[in-house]
Design an enzyme around this catalytic site. Structure first.
Site, PDB file in Angstrom:
ATOM      1  N   SER A 145      41.708  41.541  36.929  1.00 56.89           N
ATOM      2  CA  SER A 145      40.262  41.315  36.948  1.00 56.89           C
ATOM      3  C   SER A 145      39.594  42.483  37.640  1.00 56.89           C
ATOM      4  CB  SER A 145      39.938  40.020  37.692  1.00 56.89           C
ATOM      5  OG  SER A 145      38.563  39.927  38.002  1.00 56.89           O
ATOM      6  N   TYR A 158      40.544  34.988  44.827  1.00 52.03           N
ATOM      7  CA  TYR A 158      40.869  35.297  43.438  1.00 52.03           C
ATOM      8  C   TYR A 158      41.026  36.806  43.286  1.00 52.03           C
ATOM      9  CZ  TYR A 158      40.255  35.696  38.357  1.00 52.03           C
ATOM     10  OH  TYR A 158      40.401  35.999  37.025  1.00 52.03           O
ATOM     11  N   LYS A 162      44.350  39.066  42.299  1.00 55.54           N
ATOM     12  CA  LYS A 162      44.353  39.979  41.159  1.00 55.54           C
ATOM     13  C   LYS A 162      44.626  41.421  41.592  1.00 55.54           C
ATOM     14  CE  LYS A 162      43.589  37.043  37.829  1.00 55.54           C
ATOM     15  NZ  LYS A 162      44.549  36.842  36.727  1.00 55.54           N
TER      16      LYS A 162
END
Length: 254
Positions: A145, A158, A162
């Protein structure tokens, strides 16, 4: 454009592919003659995806949770039994069950994010490598991401998971060369149900940050992943391809 004849007959395992980016990846691979094994949590959604991809001759769905070791083992076993090989692996499953400050994040939630987004990715690689890639070679793409590349307000854990995936990609590329290539893609906001909270109700404002004037579509990512898996990318490994409509050309990710 990839020559379909160089990929026809190959088999890909794509996790989290009943919809969104994973499904778009599966579509791109089937379109050039590959067969696919797709995973997801909901059996009915997988059945529908398999039918849309062309049915059991070209697609197999295996329902389960990516961080469940038994599910991973079953999927790899059924893939080899059904199609005889696994040339390509796409680690697309990801979760982000929390929004807010990192310093207030429940550590059990942090562990869940890392387990699903990072540890399970390594688990898939280990199994597919043992089942096929170690002896026959192939390629892996991890879906990271743009949040891996800098501060990501509200989705910090998150982004951290990533970012770790980017490093994992580099490490695996080094360890598995020369027979297995490992790359990653880092999308910005793509129009999927998973990312809906990032643009729903204020898409016009969000799009202003993108020089190309729109959000990503799942097919934008599907095509890029298909390229990285193809023989046209035979001299590319350990790289993370940023797919962001030019967003990172601006002042920052925030």
């Amino acid at each position: 454009m990839t020559d379909p004849s160089t990929e026809s007959g190959k088999v890909a395992l794509v996790t989290g592919a009943s919809r969104g980016i994973g499904f778009a990846v599966a579509q791109a691979l089937v379109a050039r003659g590959e067969r696919v094994v797709i995973t997801g949590r909901d059996a009915a959604s997988l059945d529908a995806a398999v039918a849309e991809l062309g049915g059991p001759d070209v697609a197999l769905g295996v329902a389960g949770k990516s961080h469940d070791a038994a599910h991973r083992a079953e999927t790899v076993e059924r893939a080899v039994a059904a199609f005889g090989r696994i040339d390509h692996l796409v680690n697309n499953v990801g979760t982000n069950p929390a929004f807010g400050s990192m310093v207030e994040l429940d550590l059990n939630v942090a562990r869940k994010i890392l387990d699903i987004n990072l540890v399970a990715t390594l688990g898939w690689v280990q199994l597919v490598h043992a089942a096929w890639l170690r002896e026959h070679g192939g390629a892996i793409v991890n879906v990271s991401s743009i949040s891996a590349l800098g501060p990501a307000p509200g989705i910090g854990m998150y982004g951290a998971s990533k970012a770790a995936m980017v490093q994992l990609t580099q490490q695996l590329a080094y360890e598995l060369a020369p027979n297995v290539r490992v790359n990653a893609v880092a999308p910005a906001v793509v129009r999927t149900k998973f990312a809906e909270a990032l643009f729903a109700g204020h898409e016009e404002q969000v799009v202003k940050s993108y020089p190309l004037g729109r959000l990503g579509e799942p097919s934008d990512i599907g095509g890029a992943v298909a390229f990285l898996l193809s023989e046209q990318a035979a001299w590319i490994t350990g790289q993370t391809l940023v797919l962001d409509g030019g967003l990172s050309l601006g002042a920052g990710l925030a």
